[in-house]
Design an enzyme around this catalytic site. Sequence first.
Site, short mmCIF file in Angstrom:
data_model
loop_
_atom_site.label_atom_id
_atom_site.label_comp_id
_atom_site.label_asym_id
_atom_site.label_seq_id
_atom_site.Cartn_x
_atom_site.Cartn_y
_atom_site.Cartn_z
N ASP A 136 33.57 68.68 39.58
CA ASP A 136 32.22 69.13 39.90
C ASP A 136 32.10 70.63 39.71
O ASP A 136 33.08 71.36 39.87
CB ASP A 136 31.93 68.78 41.37
CG ASP A 136 30.44 68.69 41.66
OD1 ASP A 136 29.64 68.88 40.72
OD2 ASP A 136 30.09 68.43 42.81
N LYS B 263 17.83 66.42 33.06
CA LYS B 263 19.27 66.47 32.81
C LYS B 263 19.61 66.11 31.37
O LYS B 263 18.79 65.53 30.66
CB LYS B 263 20.01 65.53 33.77
CG LYS B 263 19.57 64.07 33.65
CD LYS B 263 20.39 63.17 34.55
CE LYS B 263 19.93 61.73 34.46
NZ LYS B 263 20.78 60.79 35.19
N ARG C 116 31.21 57.65 48.90
CA ARG C 116 29.86 57.11 48.86
C ARG C 116 29.92 55.60 49.06
O ARG C 116 30.81 54.95 48.53
CB ARG C 116 29.19 57.40 47.51
CG ARG C 116 29.05 58.89 47.25
CD ARG C 116 28.45 59.14 45.89
NE ARG C 116 28.47 60.56 45.60
CZ ARG C 116 28.12 61.10 44.43
NH1 ARG C 116 27.70 60.30 43.46
NH2 ARG C 116 28.17 62.39 44.24
N GLN D 207 35.51 64.21 42.17
CA GLN D 207 34.63 64.65 41.09
C GLN D 207 35.14 65.93 40.47
O GLN D 207 35.57 66.83 41.18
CB GLN D 207 33.26 64.99 41.67
CG GLN D 207 32.34 63.84 41.87
CD GLN D 207 31.01 64.35 42.36
OE1 GLN D 207 30.95 65.19 43.25
NE2 GLN D 207 29.94 63.86 41.77
N HIS E 33 28.98 73.95 40.16
CA HIS E 33 27.60 74.44 40.32
C HIS E 33 27.55 75.84 39.75
O HIS E 33 28.35 76.68 40.12
CB HIS E 33 27.19 74.40 41.79
CG HIS E 33 27.15 73.00 42.30
ND1 HIS E 33 28.23 72.41 42.90
CD2 HIS E 33 26.19 72.05 42.21
CE1 HIS E 33 27.92 71.14 43.20
NE2 HIS E 33 26.69 70.90 42.78
N HIS F 199 24.00 71.75 38.08
CA HIS F 199 25.13 70.86 38.42
C HIS F 199 25.70 70.40 37.10
O HIS F 199 24.93 70.05 36.21
CB HIS F 199 24.70 69.55 39.08
CG HIS F 199 23.90 69.67 40.31
ND1 HIS F 199 24.45 69.45 41.54
CD2 HIS F 199 22.61 69.96 40.51
CE1 HIS F 199 23.50 69.59 42.45
NE2 HIS F 199 22.37 69.90 41.85
N CYS G 237 27.76 69.95 46.60
CA CYS G 237 26.82 71.07 46.43
C CYS G 237 26.68 71.96 47.66
O CYS G 237 26.75 73.19 47.53
CB CYS G 237 25.43 70.59 46.03
SG CYS G 237 25.37 69.03 45.22
#
Length: 641
Positions: free
Chosen positions: A385, A468, A365, A383, A387, A514, A336
């Site tokens: 991913d 979410k 992580r 990911q 945004h 996200h 992000c």
Amino acid sequence: MNVTVEYSDGRKLELPKGSTAMEAISKFNSADARNAVAALVDGRRADLSARLEADAKVEPIRADSEDGLDVIRHTASHVMAQAVGHMFPGVKYAIGPSIENGFYYDFDLPRSLTEEDLKTIEEEMQRIIEQDLPVSRSARSKQQAIADAEAGGQTYKRELISDLPDGEEISFYTQGDFTDLCRGPHLPSTGALKCFKLLSVAGAYWRGDSRRQQLQRIYGTAFADAKALRTHLKNLEEAEKRDHRKLGKELDLFSTDQEIGQGLILWHPKGAMIRRAIESFLYEELFKREYDVVCTPHIASEKVYLRSGHIPKYEDMMYAPLVIDEERYRVKPMNCPGHIKIYQTRKRSYRDLPIRLAELGTVYRYEISGALLGMLRVRGFTQDDSHIFCTPEQLTDEIEGILDFVNYMMGVFGYTYKAYLATRPAQYLADATDEEWTRATEGLRQALVRRGLDYAVDEGGGVFYAPKIDIKLFDALGREWQGPTIQVDLNLPKRFNVTYTASDGQEHEAIIIHRTILGSMERFVGGLIEHYAGKFPVWLAPVQVRILPITDAHHEYARSLKRKLVAAGFRAECDDRNEKTGFKVREAAVQKIPYVLIVGDREVAEGKAAVRSRRRGDEGAVLFDDFLARLKSESESRLDV
RNA sequence: GCUAGCGUAGCUCAACGGCAGAGCACCGGUUUUGUAAACCGGUGGUUAGGGGUUCAAGUCCCCUCGCUAGCUCCA
């Protein structure tokens, strides 16, 4: 004195007061009576032996219904506990519920159990079943129950009982020499337990708390009949065959290495090929759906994660700082901040929005070692991913767009899915106003409604900074997988002051969504391996065609076919080893290659190839160009045929 | 991280505390092969790593690493 009993089909009968639920059911329908394991009395679950003291509605709980299985499994766990008690006098019992697909019971035992013990326990259970001990319900006051638990040295039960509400009667179930605290209902007798199997032993903490006593848990399963049990055990076996760790080795897709480190995946050429095929497909779709693809660095100054709030909140999942020129850097745990910084490199007008930034971003992580699992749970992963920066007015449309994207992608991979709307949790970010939470949640909800998607509400299941939509996937075996997720972030826009200039000329806070469709490439590919059982459809298969020349004389022709396939963009190889055709066919089959072309004198003479498909086997010779056309259309369709 | 189990050749697996083995793979040869395993020979091991007990350790004990089941966790 009579009571009026209404049956589930609407019929009514007068029965003597105090008749049991079972007596009522058998009066209405003898087939139901044979099949019932418990009953719903006025909608509440009750034993078949429950007495009807007033007018009531009665409905049988069938053995093979969800409630029925629950009852069977719960009784099975009691029978198991009784058996364990026989083997280990003085055992302390903890809890033993029925769960999805089975049951377990937690024990505090003087020694640790082995797999062999399971056999002995099963035999003892069988004896208890053969004795057909009646299972009877009794009630005690809380004080009495506590006193009894203390007298029996049942410290865990004591704790459970003392947590129950005061003043209520507490129910117990007894079968032979075994009595257990339990809400019920249960099977009428141990003999009604027809088929069960103990599956595994594992450690489990008392009340899931790692600071407390570790207990030994035995898992088992039970079903209404032997056939259902066999089917279930077969499914477990099938799942084992599909295990991505096993197939990953057999098909040479990936590995891990002690020296490289835990939870870090080495993608072998074939595994990487599958991943690349998925990524190319994903990029195509991203561009079609007007996303912009970006790349951001793998490390970043700690400042950005302090600002984002990740260090205060999630530092225990992040790797220790690297000190570079006296500044602390972190390996990135998420994408992000980079995307926000790209957004903020210029002033954004409402006319620019929505801006959809996507990245296949590799993040690291820390996961506790016990959580790691093959490719499915790792410490480094990429990911899919994105945004999305938009105005409040655009929120619902954007969510809808993502849901459409999700639907399309999951369809291609052959997953069915179910959506969950997760709302504000008990512990949530105070910075965002109630209006903002409501707006975000409603935006998600409306998008679901507009798409006509069935969804369940997961009350309080959101994350601290966002409501979410979670999508759960169901694979070819009907197993559930964590799938796409869409979150409306109520934290980052404020922390990073993410704004756009609206038509009123003022700066307004932007909304950040996200979303991930595939999740991580590691988890997604790991899941796909199991979903397809290693039999990847042509567009994903690392080797799509293998050509088998019969003898040396056909090598040149075989290689020319391979060149044509490669030139047409396919992944083909030629097996010109000095081996018999049967051997080569076997190897290609073991490798689950979708198409094998066998070429000998006949094929060379006619410009043909004998096609053997993974699905249908020997299909006979066809013109090579016809095969090529078929391969093209199958590959482009991305169908699993 | 915790509890338990496991770790032997590239892979799948044997070996009572007593000479570390088999099949497949790999390499060399024979065979020229038509739809799921041709034949002969060969290479390959500090038994995950380290320490201890023992005349003797793959095997028993301790530590470390890794894998697995589950607990737990999952921005």
